[in-house]
Design an enzyme around this catalytic site. Structure first.
Site, short mmCIF file in Angstrom:
data_model
loop_
_atom_site.label_atom_id
_atom_site.label_comp_id
_atom_site.label_asym_id
_atom_site.label_seq_id
_atom_site.Cartn_x
_atom_site.Cartn_y
_atom_site.Cartn_z
CB ALA A 64 52.80 40.33 25.35
N GLY A 107 56.86 37.14 26.32
CA GLY A 107 55.82 36.12 26.11
C GLY A 107 56.19 35.12 25.02
CD GLU A 110 56.42 34.84 30.05
OE1 GLU A 110 55.84 35.67 29.34
OE2 GLU A 110 56.31 34.80 31.29
CD GLU A 130 58.61 39.49 29.96
OE1 GLU A 130 59.85 39.35 30.09
OE2 GLU A 130 57.87 38.57 29.58
C1 HXC Z 1 54.73 45.03 19.49
C2 HXC Z 1 56.73 44.80 18.40
C3 HXC Z 1 57.22 43.98 19.43
C4 HXC Z 1 56.35 43.69 20.52
C5 HXC Z 1 58.77 44.20 17.94
N1 HXC Z 1 57.71 44.90 17.50
N2 HXC Z 1 58.49 43.62 19.11
N3 HXC Z 1 55.49 45.32 18.43
N4 HXC Z 1 55.13 44.25 20.50
N5 HXC Z 1 56.71 42.89 21.52
C6 HXC Z 1 57.61 45.69 16.27
C7 HXC Z 1 58.36 47.00 16.34
O1 HXC Z 1 57.57 47.98 16.97
C8 HXC Z 1 58.57 47.29 14.88
O2 HXC Z 1 57.36 47.78 14.32
C9 HXC Z 1 58.80 45.91 14.28
O3 HXC Z 1 58.24 44.99 15.21
C10 HXC Z 1 60.25 45.58 14.10
O4 HXC Z 1 60.89 45.79 15.33
P1 HXC Z 1 62.22 46.69 15.50
O5 HXC Z 1 62.28 47.10 16.92
O6 HXC Z 1 62.26 47.78 14.50
O7 HXC Z 1 63.35 45.61 15.16
P2 HXC Z 1 64.82 45.53 15.72
O8 HXC Z 1 65.47 46.90 15.75
O9 HXC Z 1 65.49 44.44 14.92
O10 HXC Z 1 64.69 45.07 17.24
C11 HXC Z 1 64.13 43.80 17.52
C12 HXC Z 1 63.80 43.70 19.03
C13 HXC Z 1 62.88 44.87 19.44
C14 HXC Z 1 65.09 43.73 19.84
C15 HXC Z 1 63.12 42.35 19.23
O11 HXC Z 1 61.80 44.96 18.51
C16 HXC Z 1 62.31 44.73 20.80
O12 HXC Z 1 63.01 45.00 21.80
N6 HXC Z 1 61.05 44.36 20.91
C17 HXC Z 1 60.36 44.24 22.18
C18 HXC Z 1 60.77 43.00 22.91
C19 HXC Z 1 60.09 42.89 24.27
O13 HXC Z 1 60.27 43.81 25.10
N7 HXC Z 1 59.33 41.84 24.49
C20 HXC Z 1 58.60 41.65 25.76
C21 HXC Z 1 57.24 42.25 25.67
S1 HXC Z 1 56.38 42.14 27.20
P3 HXC Z 1 57.31 49.16 13.48
O14 HXC Z 1 55.85 49.39 13.29
O15 HXC Z 1 58.01 50.17 14.30
O16 HXC Z 1 58.05 48.79 12.23
C22 HXC Z 1 55.82 40.58 27.26
C23 HXC Z 1 54.95 40.24 28.44
C24 HXC Z 1 54.50 38.84 28.41
O17 HXC Z 1 56.06 39.78 26.43
C25 HXC Z 1 53.44 38.60 29.42
C26 HXC Z 1 52.69 37.31 29.14
C27 HXC Z 1 51.35 37.22 29.82
#
Ligand code: HXC
Length: 256
Positions: A64, A107, A110, A130
């Site tokens: 998400a 997400g 999921e 998460e």
């Molecule tokens: C918003 C995101 C994002 C996310 C990545 N980006 N994941 N933006 N939401 N979930 C953005 C980063 O901010 C960055 O933007 C660009 O994508 C590239 O990401 P980087 O982090 O620079 O890349 P990298 O170093 O290769 O790392 C990749 C990664 C990391 C390991 C996937 O981005 C990461 O940990 N992302 C979050 C993953 C996460 O926690 N997902 C769960 C979310 S909670 P900029 O602008 O800085 O270039 C969820 C709840 C679901 O999903 C509930 C359902 C109802």
């Protein structure tokens, strides 16, 4: 540029591609709305018999959209109607294949777990991180992972938020097939094309029986299977399928 791209790569096959490459396909409300609408179109279109859901080589979807979520409280999140998106996805009546390369996190994972068949690239990175954000999976992750691989594996990954590779996903029973990354999309489309040639009513009833059966006691599930089985004997495609076998010719299924 749309956040979800649609094309028909093979007869009867729709490919839906999440298209927010700058943020690793993070799922914001626009993506969810566009995906919801695209799936509704696919469900309603008799020419579409199987759907491949994919991202790009770097990310299926990295979860998400954290920037969107960071600002929202529970009331705002509830008002956005995200549950409806997950419910519609779970109720999608046709074969839905996830073609997963790169990150499938939170997400995003999921979303893949809600599909019927997962074709996963060896180097994909999957997981439910998460917990590291002070939340937990909310799109079915705790329950679908539990049901797919059992309590000890599910808690090991959901509690730590650790990621695992596509190869590991295969070992854990979390992938239908693990293939080289370049083969993910071609293989998913190939599989979808073979499903698209099969009788749609049979596929719909098979999907319904398996998914409903996961939630029901065995006897109730067997009863449901039996009535779906009998129902198919009333379909034109049953007569076509059996006639084609007897006449030694390919069947032409119409979904009737
Ligand atoms: C918003 C995101 C994002 C996310 C990545 N980006 N994941 N933006 N939401 N979930 C953005 C980063 O901010 C960055 O933007 C660009 O994508 C590239 O990401 P980087 O982090 O620079 O890349 P990298 O170093 O290769 O790392 C990749 C990664 C990391 C390991 C996937 O981005 C990461 O940990 N992302 C979050 C993953 C996460 O926690 N997902 C769960 C979310 S909670 P900029 O602008 O800085 O270039 C969820 C709840 C679901 O999903 C509930 C359902 C109802």
């Amino acid at each position: 540029m749309p956040n979800v791209l649609k094309e028909m790569p093979a007869p009867g096959v729709a490919k839906l591609q999440i298209n927010r490459p700058d943020v690793l396909n993070a799922l914001n409300m626009e993506v969810r709305h566009e995906l919801d609408a695209a799936l509704a179109d696919c469900a309603a279109d008799p020419e579409t018999r199987a759907v491949v859901l994919t991202g790009n080589e770097k990310a299926f979807a990295a979860g998400a959209d954290i920037k969107e979520m960071a600002k929202a409280g529970p009331v705002e999140l509830h008002a956005l109607g995200i549950e409806q998106f997950w419910q519609n996805l779970a109720a999608f009546p046709k074969p839905l294949i996830a073609a997963v390369n790169g990150f499938a996190l939170g997400g995003g994972f999921e979303l893949a777990l809600a599909c019927d068949i997962l074709i996963v690239g060896e180097k994909a990175q999957l997981g439910l991180p998460e917990v590291r954000l002070g939340i937990m999976p909310g799109g079915g992750g705790t329950q679908r992972l539990l049901r797919a691989c059992g309590k000890y594996i599910a808690l090991r990954y959901v509690m730590t938020g650790d990621r695992f590779s596509g190869i590991k996903a295969g070992e854990l029973g979390l992938a239908s097939e693990v293939v080289e990354d370049e083969q993910v999309l071609p293989r998913a489309v190939e599989l979808a094309e073979s499903l698209a040639a099969l009788p749609p009513l049979s596929l719909a009833k098979i999907k319904e029986s398996v998914l409903q059966g996961m939630e029901a006691p065995l006897n109730a599930a067997l009863k449901q299977e039996r009535s779906a089985y009998y129902l198919l004997h009333a379909s034109e495609d049953k007569f076509e399928g059996m006639a084609a076998f007897i006449e030694k010719r390919p069947a032409n299924f119409k979904g009737k």
